[in-house]
Design an enzyme around this catalytic site. Structure first.
Site, PDB file in Angstrom:
ATOM      1  N   CYS A 157      50.493 -52.609   9.361  1.00  0.00           N
ATOM      2  CA  CYS A 157      50.295 -54.044   9.166  1.00  0.00           C
ATOM      3  C   CYS A 157      50.024 -54.661  10.547  1.00  0.00           C
ATOM      4  CB  CYS A 157      51.547 -54.643   8.527  1.00  0.00           C
ATOM      5  SG  CYS A 157      51.410 -56.429   8.316  1.00  0.00           S
ATOM      6  N   CYS A 182      45.106 -61.270   7.204  1.00  0.00           N
ATOM      7  CA  CYS A 182      45.463 -59.847   7.216  1.00  0.00           C
ATOM      8  C   CYS A 182      44.919 -59.247   8.520  1.00  0.00           C
ATOM      9  CB  CYS A 182      44.872 -59.159   5.995  1.00  0.00           C
ATOM     10  SG  CYS A 182      45.235 -57.397   5.969  1.00  0.00           S
TER      11      CYS A 182
END
Ligand SMILES: N[C@@H](CCC[C@H](N)C(=O)O)C(=O)O
Length: 265
Positions: A75, A205
């Site tokens: 991530c 993101c």
């Protein structure tokens, strides 16, 4: 009553419950607890949960879970937030070397709080018929380039879900990024992302905009690429190699502490 102390961080609107688990006491198999903590109505609310853990060979280890409660892959925004959290805990000063799901990462924190996170080298990209360009930037991503002035009105949930649950991706899933190129030079690339594991659009993101920047370089974008998400702006720099791979890939942007508290568990 047992309580769990947590911090909440966000990186361009991608938000995370952060837990100081240097003592490695959190049960990583307890997906129901992770899901509960990420629940926006019944828990704290977040796109994911991250444990900062002690590691013998690195400044720390980052263990990332998606909001569905399951261990995730890399991530990017979460990585930047974990670096900021490590600084807040005095685990690091302005430089970090840490371990994540996809391997080692380095990072630097500027005086203004911008976190520059080095991503893994990216080897190649592949056109997946009907769906777009596929790249793995630590997490799997499809990139779809759209026509001008169509991104704002796009139903990212519906379109993203269609790709994520398509025959091709159903088993492992993918994140799906929808992109509009700048209308004039110097403007940012605009990106909206459907995230696997959240199973919805998120405000930003990090591994997604990294995938977009690398795919956009094939369309003339040069490093550093400026990208605009609904939660804020990010920059991605890289070196494109003759064999089609990308090295020295950096994701840069803010990582902000929001609040902290205790929750019964
Ligand atoms: N928000 C993340 C991406 C997280 C990975 C994704 N949800 C997955 O499991 O593939 C980021 O900032 O990179």
């Amino acid at each position: 009553m047992t309580t769990l102390h947590f911090h909440k961080y966000q990186g361009t609107g991608n938000d995370f419950v952060m837990i100081d688990d240097r003592a490695r006491q959190f049960d990583i198999t307890d997906y129901k607890l992770v899901r509960h903590l990420c629940d926006r109505r019944m828990g704290i609310g977040a796109d994911g949960l991250i444990l900062l853990r002690q590691h013998a060979d690195y400044d720390f280890e980052m263990v990332y879970f998606n909001a569905d409660g399951h261990l995730g892959s890399m991530c990017g925004n979460g990585g930047r937030c974990t670096v900021a959290f490590a600084k807040q805990l005095h685990v690091i000063q302005n430089q970090a070397r840490f371990l994540a799901a996809d391997g080692p990462h380095e990072a630097r924190v500027d005086a203004d709080g911008t976190v520059h996170l080095r991503m893994q080298n990216v080897t190649g990209q592949q056109v997946v018929e009907e769906h777009g360009i596929f790249l793995d930037t630590g997490s799997p991503h499809i990139v779809q380039f759209l026509s001008p002035n169509t991104l704002a009105e796009l139903n990212v949930f519906a379109e993203g879900q269609q790709v994520r649950y398509s025959e091709y991706f159903r088993e492992k899933g993918t994140n799906v990024n929808f992109v509009e190129a700048p209308a004039t030079a110097g403007q940012p690339w605009q990106v909206r992302t459907y995230e696997r594991g959240v199973e919805d659009e998120t405000l930003s993101c990090g591994t997604g905009v990294t995938a977009v920047a690398l795919a956009a370089s094939r369309q003339g974008a040069t490093s550093p690429v400026h990208l605009r998400t609904r939660g804020g702006d990010l920059r991605v720099s890289f070196e494109a190699q003759p064999d089609g791979s990308f090295t020295h890939v950096y994701l840069s942007g803010p990582a902000t502490w929001v609040f902290e508290g205790n929750i019964p568990c």
